[in-house]
Design an enzyme around this catalytic site. Structure first.
Site, mmCIF file in Angstrom:
data_model
loop_
_atom_site.group_PDB
_atom_site.id
_atom_site.type_symbol
_atom_site.label_atom_id
_atom_site.label_comp_id
_atom_site.label_asym_id
_atom_site.label_seq_id
_atom_site.Cartn_x
_atom_site.Cartn_y
_atom_site.Cartn_z
ATOM 1 N N CYS A 160 -17.350 75.568 76.371
ATOM 2 C CA CYS A 160 -17.023 77.294 75.889
ATOM 3 C C CYS A 160 -16.153 77.709 75.412
ATOM 4 O O CYS A 160 -14.777 77.062 75.383
ATOM 5 C CB CYS A 160 -16.685 77.823 77.609
ATOM 6 S SG CYS A 160 -17.613 77.712 79.133
ATOM 7 N N ARG A 191 -17.037 72.137 70.806
ATOM 8 C CA ARG A 191 -16.627 72.306 71.451
ATOM 9 C C ARG A 191 -18.031 72.063 73.197
ATOM 10 O O ARG A 191 -17.815 71.457 74.128
ATOM 11 C CB ARG A 191 -16.763 73.396 71.795
ATOM 12 C CG ARG A 191 -14.644 73.905 71.696
ATOM 13 C CD ARG A 191 -14.295 75.103 71.749
ATOM 14 N NE ARG A 191 -13.630 75.171 73.177
ATOM 15 C CZ ARG A 191 -12.714 74.796 73.795
ATOM 16 N NH1 ARG A 191 -11.700 74.067 73.035
ATOM 17 N NH2 ARG A 191 -12.249 74.515 74.548
ATOM 18 N N TRP A 241 -21.097 76.620 77.642
ATOM 19 C CA TRP A 241 -21.171 75.631 78.212
ATOM 20 C C TRP A 241 -22.010 75.558 79.878
ATOM 21 O O TRP A 241 -20.876 75.944 80.301
ATOM 22 C CB TRP A 241 -20.453 74.458 78.257
ATOM 23 C CG TRP A 241 -21.084 73.309 78.154
ATOM 24 C CD1 TRP A 241 -21.634 72.150 77.083
ATOM 25 C CD2 TRP A 241 -21.001 72.253 79.357
ATOM 26 N NE1 TRP A 241 -22.228 70.995 77.388
ATOM 27 C CE2 TRP A 241 -21.126 70.952 79.237
ATOM 28 C CE3 TRP A 241 -20.459 72.871 80.291
ATOM 29 C CZ2 TRP A 241 -21.720 69.720 79.979
ATOM 30 C CZ3 TRP A 241 -19.988 71.043 81.928
ATOM 31 C CH2 TRP A 241 -20.848 70.051 81.055
ATOM 32 N N ASN A 281 -13.251 80.822 79.978
ATOM 33 C CA ASN A 281 -13.498 79.432 80.115
ATOM 34 C C ASN A 281 -12.357 78.696 81.018
ATOM 35 O O ASN A 281 -11.477 78.923 80.597
ATOM 36 C CB ASN A 281 -13.000 79.191 78.857
ATOM 37 C CG ASN A 281 -12.708 77.533 78.633
ATOM 38 O OD1 ASN A 281 -13.391 76.678 79.054
ATOM 39 N ND2 ASN A 281 -12.219 77.010 77.342
ATOM 40 N N GLY A 282 -13.797 78.105 82.069
ATOM 41 C CA GLY A 282 -13.374 77.793 82.773
ATOM 42 C C GLY A 282 -13.691 77.719 83.710
ATOM 43 O O GLY A 282 -14.731 78.310 83.748
ATOM 44 N N GLU A 336 -16.926 51.121 74.841
ATOM 45 C CA GLU A 336 -16.881 51.907 73.890
ATOM 46 C C GLU A 336 -18.329 51.670 72.636
ATOM 47 O O GLU A 336 -18.931 53.529 72.305
ATOM 48 C CB GLU A 336 -16.426 52.168 72.835
ATOM 49 C CG GLU A 336 -15.638 53.205 71.687
ATOM 50 C CD GLU A 336 -16.033 54.512 71.787
ATOM 51 O OE1 GLU A 336 -15.565 55.027 73.097
ATOM 52 O OE2 GLU A 336 -15.939 54.905 70.887
ATOM 53 N N LYS A 374 -20.896 55.544 72.255
ATOM 54 C CA LYS A 374 -21.149 55.939 71.356
ATOM 55 C C LYS A 374 -22.739 55.934 70.758
ATOM 56 O O LYS A 374 -23.327 57.179 70.730
ATOM 57 C CB LYS A 374 -20.396 54.922 69.564
ATOM 58 C CG LYS A 374 -19.155 55.606 69.375
ATOM 59 C CD LYS A 374 -18.615 56.093 69.109
ATOM 60 C CE LYS A 374 -18.372 57.819 70.380
ATOM 61 N NZ LYS A 374 -17.193 57.555 70.667
ATOM 62 N N GLU A 395 -23.962 58.820 73.479
ATOM 63 C CA GLU A 395 -23.739 60.222 73.291
ATOM 64 C C GLU A 395 -24.429 60.879 71.848
ATOM 65 O O GLU A 395 -25.093 61.885 71.559
ATOM 66 C CB GLU A 395 -22.314 59.826 72.627
ATOM 67 C CG GLU A 395 -21.371 60.175 73.897
ATOM 68 C CD GLU A 395 -20.016 60.286 73.324
ATOM 69 O OE1 GLU A 395 -19.375 60.596 74.029
ATOM 70 O OE2 GLU A 395 -19.898 58.851 72.636
ATOM 71 N N HIS A 433 -24.561 36.818 86.286
ATOM 72 C CA HIS A 433 -24.775 36.723 87.967
ATOM 73 C C HIS A 433 -25.780 38.854 88.424
ATOM 74 O O HIS A 433 -25.011 39.076 89.549
ATOM 75 C CB HIS A 433 -23.219 37.811 88.908
ATOM 76 C CG HIS A 433 -22.567 36.569 88.202
ATOM 77 N ND1 HIS A 433 -22.774 34.970 89.174
ATOM 78 C CD2 HIS A 433 -21.690 35.800 87.629
ATOM 79 C CE1 HIS A 433 -21.463 34.128 88.870
ATOM 80 N NE2 HIS A 433 -21.030 34.401 87.899
ATOM 81 N N LYS A 459 -16.848 68.681 73.573
ATOM 82 C CA LYS A 459 -15.898 67.605 73.191
ATOM 83 C C LYS A 459 -14.752 68.284 74.274
ATOM 84 O O LYS A 459 -13.709 67.113 74.894
ATOM 85 C CB LYS A 459 -15.815 68.841 72.111
ATOM 86 C CG LYS A 459 -14.547 67.910 71.035
ATOM 87 C CD LYS A 459 -14.378 66.493 69.747
ATOM 88 C CE LYS A 459 -13.439 65.631 69.439
ATOM 89 N NZ LYS A 459 -13.847 63.895 69.585
HETATM 90 C C1 G6P Z 1 -15.862 64.174 76.466
HETATM 91 C C2 G6P Z 1 -16.189 63.729 75.621
HETATM 92 C C3 G6P Z 1 -16.140 62.070 75.145
HETATM 93 C C4 G6P Z 1 -14.742 62.253 75.621
HETATM 94 C C5 G6P Z 1 -14.072 62.162 76.913
HETATM 95 C C6 G6P Z 1 -12.504 62.550 77.262
HETATM 96 O O1 G6P Z 1 -16.605 63.769 78.070
HETATM 97 O O2 G6P Z 1 -17.856 63.670 75.317
HETATM 98 O O3 G6P Z 1 -16.941 61.631 74.305
HETATM 99 O O4 G6P Z 1 -14.153 60.674 75.386
HETATM 100 O O5 G6P Z 1 -14.717 63.592 76.642
HETATM 101 O O6 G6P Z 1 -12.217 63.528 75.833
HETATM 102 P P1 G6P Z 1 -10.273 63.679 75.943
HETATM 103 O O7 G6P Z 1 -10.278 64.843 75.254
HETATM 104 O O8 G6P Z 1 -9.663 63.509 77.336
HETATM 105 O O9 G6P Z 1 -9.992 62.282 74.679
#
Ligand code: G6P
Length: 588
Positions: free
Chosen positions: A2, A27, A73, A97-98, A463, A467, A470, A486, A583
């Site tokens: 948002c 965002r 969102w 927002n919230g 990670e 990626k 995502e 296992h 984001k």
């Molecule tokens: C969201 C994003 C992730 C990110 C996470 C933590 O879920 O999609 O890519 O790592 O938030 O965000 P931050 O701003 O706390 O690092």
């Protein structure tokens, strides 16, 4: 998650609000809307989908001095026109927002007062409450003030009232909001990038403060409605830092900034192989909890290995959304480290607040200056990544990993290790210049990809897999290489793609054996390593420059990020704005 933008000024408000919303696209959102006054009457336009869809629906010839806008969102109610913001009840129109946690209860109460709700959202109770209070006493500031004791949850609000078309109002609790001052008008926004095209001067609104903003005046009140003076902040970076500068995507641009981001972060804390005063005194802590979400959590895992190995202090790493609800056996010598790029992630913020309530010292590793986590922690260490726009974090991950390594050296007092950072930017540059398309081509049509590694390499597997999920919607899954046998190895068959990471000397031989186990079952293996290995265990090889383990993850993550990018590109995905993701996740 948002985005809010509002403008009141001498110039046309709508293009400014739409510009701001476009800069907040990163965002994450699924619908957008604006409200503005024209000939004394309110107009609201909302659309599902991208801001460009909304723009097409707006009349071209509108000139208005005040407007508020929102990207939503969906949380309460599907992404639809009705559920999109702005929401209106009586004389009040609001963007939010919230999450309003007690919205159901409030709706019930307001329905008794004959209020009719048209959306499924939690937000609609806010204009309804304001309108209800206004009917009792027509004082807008007092109506906003009353929200504090009535509403639970988190909110950043942009508010306009039909009876006061000269002022835009704003308040917040939990969710971020800034107030910005430009030459010919003033803004409210969820984040600095929204206003950089017009100004770099802004104020941070603190919890429950209320801003009353006209064309040429910003007045800020505390929760008791006493006028207060706020420190004016200046965004130090260039406005260009939020533009694409010729890159096809922000994700690619941000990955290519990594050599500089590394240097900026390192130089901010270290000079002449010594720490500057920017590093707090942390030597008395005997136990560390690292708490974070998403990629930041994986940085925490890398941090655990480095701190434990160097400082011999036990470190546990927890996902923030779990941490609050579990037993955390801390004591006065525990330090809770919160890692967050945005500094606004609701789960991480809640974990920080819990630790604080329990009297535990907290250290925040944050990118966004002045964000809630940065402001509330006992100590705050900034990474120097600059604005990160692409939803999938890249340069912030690299900068956080750099800072984690520096922290491990600082806590353990192993200053001799600082020399391993010297010249690393050249190695980063070298890795950025390589072509990763051949690896992407080998895997982009797959639906499941395995990442295997041990210790810090396992954190990097997580990670790399994230990626891919995502940006490409491929099910990348990470396993500790030794755990594969296992159970999961049953899934490996001919041509199953496996990305093996083997950079850690300590476990190199063991990891290579595990990779061979997959090769023996005819998996298609891409090996990422920093030393010569038997050629029978891979199909494709990515060589990382050999460096000390303290800085090795900083290099290893680069091919993982670029493979993620190239795969997403080959699949034609919306790389910077993946579906369903945000984001800055400001809901718990
Ligand atoms: C969201 C994003 C992730 C990110 C996470 C933590 O879920 O999609 O890519 O790592 O938030 O965000 P931050 O701003 O706390 O690092």
């Amino acid at each position: 998650m948002c985005g809010i933008v509002g403008y009141v000024g001498k110039e046309n408000a709508l293009p400014r609000v739409l510009d701001g919303l476009n800069f907040l696209e990163y965002r994450g959102y699924d619908s957008a809307g604006v409200a503005y006054f024209t000939n004394g009457k309110i107009k609201i336009t909302k659309e599902v989908g991208r801001i460009s869809v909304l723009e097409k629906k707006l009349p071209k010839d509108i000139y208005t001095n005040m407007a508020i806008g929102h990207t939503r969102w969906a949380t309460h109610g599907e992404a639809s026109k009705i559920n999109s913001h702005p929401h209106r009840q009586g004389k009040f129109t609001v963007v939010h927002n919230g999450i309003i946690e007690n919205y159901a209860e409030l709706k019930k109460e307001l329905k008794k007062a004959k209020v009719k709700f048209i959306s499924e959202t939690d937000t609609e109770v806010i204009p309804a409450l304001l309108n209800y209070y206004y009917q009792q006493e027509p004082n807008i500031l007092k109506c906003i003030q009353k929200l504090k004791n009535k509403v639970t949850g988190s909110y950043a609000l942009g508010i306009i009232c039909d009876d006061d078309q000269d002022h835009l109002y704003a308040t917040r609790c939990g969710s971020p909001l800034i107030i910005a001052k430009a030459a010919k008008g003033n803004f409210i926004a969820s984040d600095v990038p929204a206003i950089l095209k017009y100004t770099n001067k802004y104020y941070l609104l603190d919890e429950y403060e209320i801003a009353q903003i006209s064309m040429n005046k910003i007045t800020i009140y505390n929760a008791d409605l006493k006028e207060i003076t706020k420190e004016e902040l200046t965004f130090a970076g260039q406005a260009e830092s939020i533009l694409l500068n010729g890159y096809e995507h922000y994700m690619l641009k941000e990955i290519h900034e990594e050599d500089q981001v590394f240097l900026d972060t390192f130089n901010y804390y270290v000079t002449d192989n010594k720490f500057k005063k920017t590093m707090p005194h942390l030597k008395n802590y005997r136990q560390i909890h690292i708490v974070a979400c998403g990629s930041a959590y994986y940085v925490g895992l890398i941090g655990k290995f480095l701190i434990e190995r160097l400082a011999q202090i036990p470190v546990t790493v927890e996902v923030a959304s779990e941490y609050r609800y579990q037993e955390n056996f801390y004591n006065k010598q525990t330090l809770v480290i919160i890692i967050s790029q945005s500094g606004e992630t609701a789960d991480s913020l809640a974990a920080l607040r819990k630790a604080k309530e329990d009297g535990i010292d907290t250290l925040a590793i944050v990118n966004v200056i002045g964000s809630s986590i940065a402001r509330e922690a006992t100590y705050t260490l900034y990474i120097k990544a600059g604005p990160e726009i692409a939803v999938a974090t890249t340069k912030a991950f690299l900068a956080q990993t750099t800072l984690m390594a520096l922290l491990a050296i600082h806590i353990s007092n192993r200053l001799d290790l600082l020399k391993h950072f010297n010249g690393l930017e050249q190695k980063i540059k070298y890795l950025l210049q390589q072509d990763y398309r051949q690896y992407a081509k080998a895997i982009y049509q797959e639906e499941n990809i395995f990442y295997i590694g041990r210790q810090m390499d396992y954190a990097l597997c997580l990670e790399g897999a994230l990626k891919l999920k995502e940006t490409s919607y491929i099910n990348g899954v990470a396993y500790q290489a030794g755990e594969l046998k296992h159970g999961t190895i049953s899934l490996i068959k001919e041509n199953t793609p496996v990305i093996g990471i083997a950079t850690e000397a300590k476990v190199m031989a063991k990891t290579i054996s595990n990779i061979k186990e997959t090769k023996a079952r005819k998996a298609q293996v891409i090996l990422i390593t920093n030393q010569d290995v038997p050629d029978k265990c891979y199909d494709k090889l990515i060589m990382i420059p050999k460096v000390h383990e303290i800085v090795s993850p900083i290099l290893t993550v680069i091919p993982l990020q670029l493979i993620g990018y190239e795969v997403a590109k080959l699949r034609g995905c919306d790389i910077d704005k993946p579906k369903n993701l945000a984001k800055s996740v400001t809901v718990e």
